[in-house]
Each structure stands twice: as C-alpha cells, then as structure tokens.
Design a protein around this motif. Structure first.
Motif, PDB file in Angstrom:
ATOM      1  N   LYS A 121      78.320  80.436  71.315  1.00 23.48           N
ATOM      2  CA  LYS A 121      78.646  81.730  71.310  1.00 23.48           C
ATOM      3  C   LYS A 121      80.285  82.048  70.960  1.00 23.48           C
ATOM      4  N   ARG A 122      80.569  81.033  70.092  1.00 23.92           N
ATOM      5  CA  ARG A 122      81.928  80.724  69.380  1.00 23.92           C
ATOM      6  C   ARG A 122      82.087  80.834  68.106  1.00 23.92           C
ATOM      7  N   GLY A 123      80.964  81.239  67.505  1.00 26.88           N
ATOM      8  CA  GLY A 123      80.985  81.295  65.897  1.00 26.88           C
ATOM      9  C   GLY A 123      80.576  80.203  65.086  1.00 26.88           C
ATOM     10  N   TYR A 124      80.657  78.821  65.887  1.00 26.52           N
ATOM     11  CA  TYR A 124      80.516  77.655  65.199  1.00 26.52           C
ATOM     12  C   TYR A 124      79.133  77.772  64.230  1.00 26.52           C
ATOM     13  N   SER A 125      78.068  78.211  64.857  1.00 28.80           N
ATOM     14  CA  SER A 125      76.931  78.190  63.922  1.00 28.80           C
ATOM     15  C   SER A 125      76.928  78.976  62.801  1.00 28.80           C
ATOM     16  N   LYS A 126      77.793  80.402  62.626  1.00 34.69           N
ATOM     17  CA  LYS A 126      77.830  80.844  61.574  1.00 34.69           C
ATOM     18  C   LYS A 126      78.671  80.228  60.552  1.00 34.69           C
ATOM     19  N   GLN A 127      79.828  79.693  61.054  1.00 39.55           N
ATOM     20  CA  GLN A 127      80.738  78.806  59.990  1.00 39.55           C
ATOM     21  C   GLN A 127      79.989  77.920  59.543  1.00 39.55           C
ATOM     22  N   LEU A 128      79.289  77.026  60.265  1.00 39.00           N
ATOM     23  CA  LEU A 128      78.498  75.795  59.488  1.00 39.00           C
ATOM     24  C   LEU A 128      77.268  76.221  58.582  1.00 39.00           C
ATOM     25  N   LEU A 129      76.716  77.455  59.098  1.00 37.89           N
ATOM     26  CA  LEU A 129      75.750  77.906  58.229  1.00 37.89           C
ATOM     27  C   LEU A 129      76.195  78.432  56.784  1.00 37.89           C
ATOM     28  N   SER A 130      77.501  79.166  57.152  1.00 34.68           N
ATOM     29  CA  SER A 130      78.174  79.795  55.893  1.00 34.68           C
ATOM     30  C   SER A 130      78.349  78.605  55.021  1.00 34.68           C
ATOM     31  N   ILE A 131      78.980  77.394  55.303  1.00 37.55           N
ATOM     32  CA  ILE A 131      79.517  76.441  54.367  1.00 37.55           C
ATOM     33  C   ILE A 131      78.504  75.648  54.057  1.00 37.55           C
ATOM     34  N   ALA A 132      77.351  75.426  54.621  1.00 31.88           N
ATOM     35  CA  ALA A 132      75.942  74.637  54.110  1.00 31.88           C
ATOM     36  C   ALA A 132      75.405  75.760  53.062  1.00 31.88           C
ATOM     37  N   THR A 133      75.233  76.961  53.220  1.00 33.51           N
ATOM     38  CA  THR A 133      74.719  77.833  52.394  1.00 33.51           C
ATOM     39  C   THR A 133      75.449  77.850  50.902  1.00 33.51           C
ATOM     40  N   GLU A 134      76.805  78.086  51.265  1.00 30.51           N
ATOM     41  CA  GLU A 134      77.727  78.107  49.964  1.00 30.51           C
ATOM     42  C   GLU A 134      77.310  76.896  49.136  1.00 30.51           C
ATOM     43  N   LYS A 135      77.174  75.725  49.887  1.00 32.72           N
ATOM     44  CA  LYS A 135      77.044  74.312  49.078  1.00 32.72           C
ATOM     45  C   LYS A 135      75.687  74.569  48.474  1.00 32.72           C
ATOM     46  N   LEU A 136      74.655  74.967  49.044  1.00 35.05           N
ATOM     47  CA  LEU A 136      73.326  75.227  48.351  1.00 35.05           C
ATOM     48  C   LEU A 136      73.259  76.203  47.275  1.00 35.05           C
ATOM     49  N   LEU A 137      74.217  77.248  47.541  1.00 37.27           N
ATOM     50  CA  LEU A 137      74.062  78.307  46.438  1.00 37.27           C
ATOM     51  C   LEU A 137      74.937  77.872  45.362  1.00 37.27           C
ATOM     52  N   ASN A 138      75.868  77.115  45.325  1.00 40.93           N
ATOM     53  CA  ASN A 138      76.480  76.466  44.196  1.00 40.93           C
ATOM     54  C   ASN A 138      75.590  75.549  43.458  1.00 40.93           C
ATOM     55  N   LYS A 139      74.638  75.066  43.825  1.00 41.82           N
ATOM     56  CA  LYS A 139      73.600  74.234  43.073  1.00 41.82           C
ATOM     57  C   LYS A 139      72.341  74.756  42.846  1.00 41.82           C
ATOM     58  N   ASN A 140      71.777  75.783  43.665  1.00 44.62           N
ATOM     59  CA  ASN A 140      70.593  76.551  43.468  1.00 44.62           C
ATOM     60  C   ASN A 140      71.128  77.813  43.283  1.00 44.62           C
ATOM     61  N   SER A 141      69.889  78.582  43.062  1.00 43.63           N
ATOM     62  CA  SER A 141      70.323  79.981  43.117  1.00 43.63           C
ATOM     63  C   SER A 141      69.852  80.842  44.452  1.00 43.63           C
ATOM     64  N   ILE A 142      69.289  80.050  45.399  1.00 44.97           N
ATOM     65  CA  ILE A 142      68.602  80.493  46.730  1.00 44.97           C
ATOM     66  C   ILE A 142      68.863  79.379  47.808  1.00 44.97           C
ATOM     67  N   SER A 143      69.078  80.043  48.906  1.00 44.02           N
ATOM     68  CA  SER A 143      68.838  79.005  50.059  1.00 44.02           C
ATOM     69  C   SER A 143      68.040  79.465  51.186  1.00 44.02           C
ATOM     70  N   ASN A 144      67.369  78.541  51.678  1.00 43.50           N
ATOM     71  CA  ASN A 144      66.342  78.983  52.732  1.00 43.50           C
ATOM     72  C   ASN A 144      66.856  78.379  54.311  1.00 43.50           C
ATOM     73  N   VAL A 145      66.277  79.023  55.128  1.00 48.81           N
ATOM     74  CA  VAL A 145      66.556  78.472  56.557  1.00 48.81           C
ATOM     75  C   VAL A 145      65.304  78.839  57.415  1.00 48.81           C
ATOM     76  N   MET A 146      65.124  77.967  58.397  1.00 47.27           N
ATOM     77  CA  MET A 146      63.546  78.421  59.271  1.00 47.27           C
ATOM     78  C   MET A 146      64.304  78.416  60.529  1.00 47.27           C
ATOM     79  N   THR A 147      63.975  79.294  61.562  1.00 47.01           N
ATOM     80  CA  THR A 147      64.202  79.420  62.980  1.00 47.01           C
ATOM     81  C   THR A 147      63.278  79.520  63.731  1.00 47.01           C
ATOM     82  N   ASP A 148      63.367  79.273  65.122  1.00 47.76           N
ATOM     83  CA  ASP A 148      62.230  79.615  66.091  1.00 47.76           C
ATOM     84  C   ASP A 148      62.255  81.252  66.184  1.00 47.76           C
ATOM     85  N   MET A 149      61.321  81.824  66.004  1.00 49.28           N
ATOM     86  CA  MET A 149      60.916  83.067  66.337  1.00 49.28           C
ATOM     87  C   MET A 149      61.667  83.681  67.510  1.00 49.28           C
ATOM     88  N   ASN A 150      61.562  83.073  68.688  1.00 52.71           N
ATOM     89  CA  ASN A 150      61.834  83.421  69.853  1.00 52.71           C
ATOM     90  C   ASN A 150      63.381  83.152  70.293  1.00 52.71           C
TER      91      ASN A 150
END
Length: 174
Positions: A121-150
C-alpha cells in the motif's frame, strides 16, 4: 486430475457434471498497449549481488500465492532468477538497502510481482508494473499480466497502470 480453461465454461460444466471439486486458482488476464506514466526513479534492475534476497522473495511469493502447496526450492529458482538478472528482466525496489518489492518479466508478459507484507500500500507495485510494462511495450506492441481473481489490490494495480481485463480463467482439481 486438474482441468483449466475459461472460467464460465469450466464452472458451467462442473455444475452439471461434478459435485466434488476444489478450486486451485481463479485468474484474470489483462492486456495493455499503453501505460499511465508514473515516477519509477526508485526502481532498478536486480543484480547478481541481490540473488539470495530475490530468491527468498520468490519463495515467499509462492508460499503466499499457493498457500504452501506449490513451494519452490532455492536450487530450482536460482537459475531462473540468474537468467532474469542477465536479461534485465527483474526490477526491484529497495528501502534501507533491503529489497521490499520486485517484478519479473517473461516476455511478452509480466511475470511475478510481489511486495513484502509490511511494505504494501505504498505504490511500489504500480511503480514496478509501470517500468516493466514500459520495457515490454518498447519491444512489443502489447503487454500482458495475469492476477489472482480474488486479489482485489493486485487487480486494482493493473487497472491503475493502464491494463484492461481480457479473460477470466480457472484451474480446478477434480
């Protein structure tokens, strides 16, 4: 035996044909071709000197995610994590020289994202997901992620970063 697939279809079939089954994991799949910009200045790539700490965090992830049923040994994780370090596919955040969160990449997908309990609850996941997604988008046109529905906080992180839900999935034991 295990079956997996489309959430609605699997549960519809089970409701008509099976009374005794156990849900292993219900998942949501997300996709994006754009991210919400975010300050990621405290994110860095994991380095070989971080190996043991990151392996321990991976083990914590598996214990939490699968309630101790699919734990991974340090030996099993070592080569995986080393390969991700070599390919710059693990981002970490440190607080007082201790890794408190990480996000791995399994191109074209986000791999595992985990924050230790006392640093959530300090925003770390948003920061990490953002930078990792940016890296993927620079290489690919899309990025995917899977989560626990609950896992509501995890799903909110994905949406806040710019992902849209594209699929519901389940895995059950019969």
């Amino acid at each position: 035996k295990e079956i997996m697939g489309d959430y609605k279809l699997v549960y519809e079939v089970l409701s008509k044909n099976a009374k005794d089954y156990t849900t292993i994991k219900d998942r949501l799949f997300y996709q994006t071709d754009n991210i919400v910009p975010r300050n990621t200045s405290n994110c860095e790539f994991g380095k070989p000197e971080d190996l043991e700490e990151v392996i321990s965090l991976f083990q914590e992830y598996y214990k939490e995610e699968y309630k101790g049923e699919r734990n991974k040994s340090k030996e099993y994780l070592r080569s995986i994590v080393l390969g991700q370090f070599e390919n710059e596919e693990i981002y970490i955040i440190k607080v007082e020289n201790k890794i408190v969160a990480y996000c791995s990449i399994i191109d074209p997908d986000i791999g595992i994202m985990f924050t230790i309990d006392e640093h959530r609850k300090r925003g770390y996941s948003k920061q990490l997901l953002s930078i990792a997604t940016e890296k993927l988008l620079n290489k690919n046109s899309i990025s995917n992620v899977m989560t626990d529905m609950n896992n509501i906080p995890s799903n909110k992180v994905c949406v806040d970063v710019g992902y849209s839900q594209i699929y519901e999935h389940t895995n059950v034991r019969i």
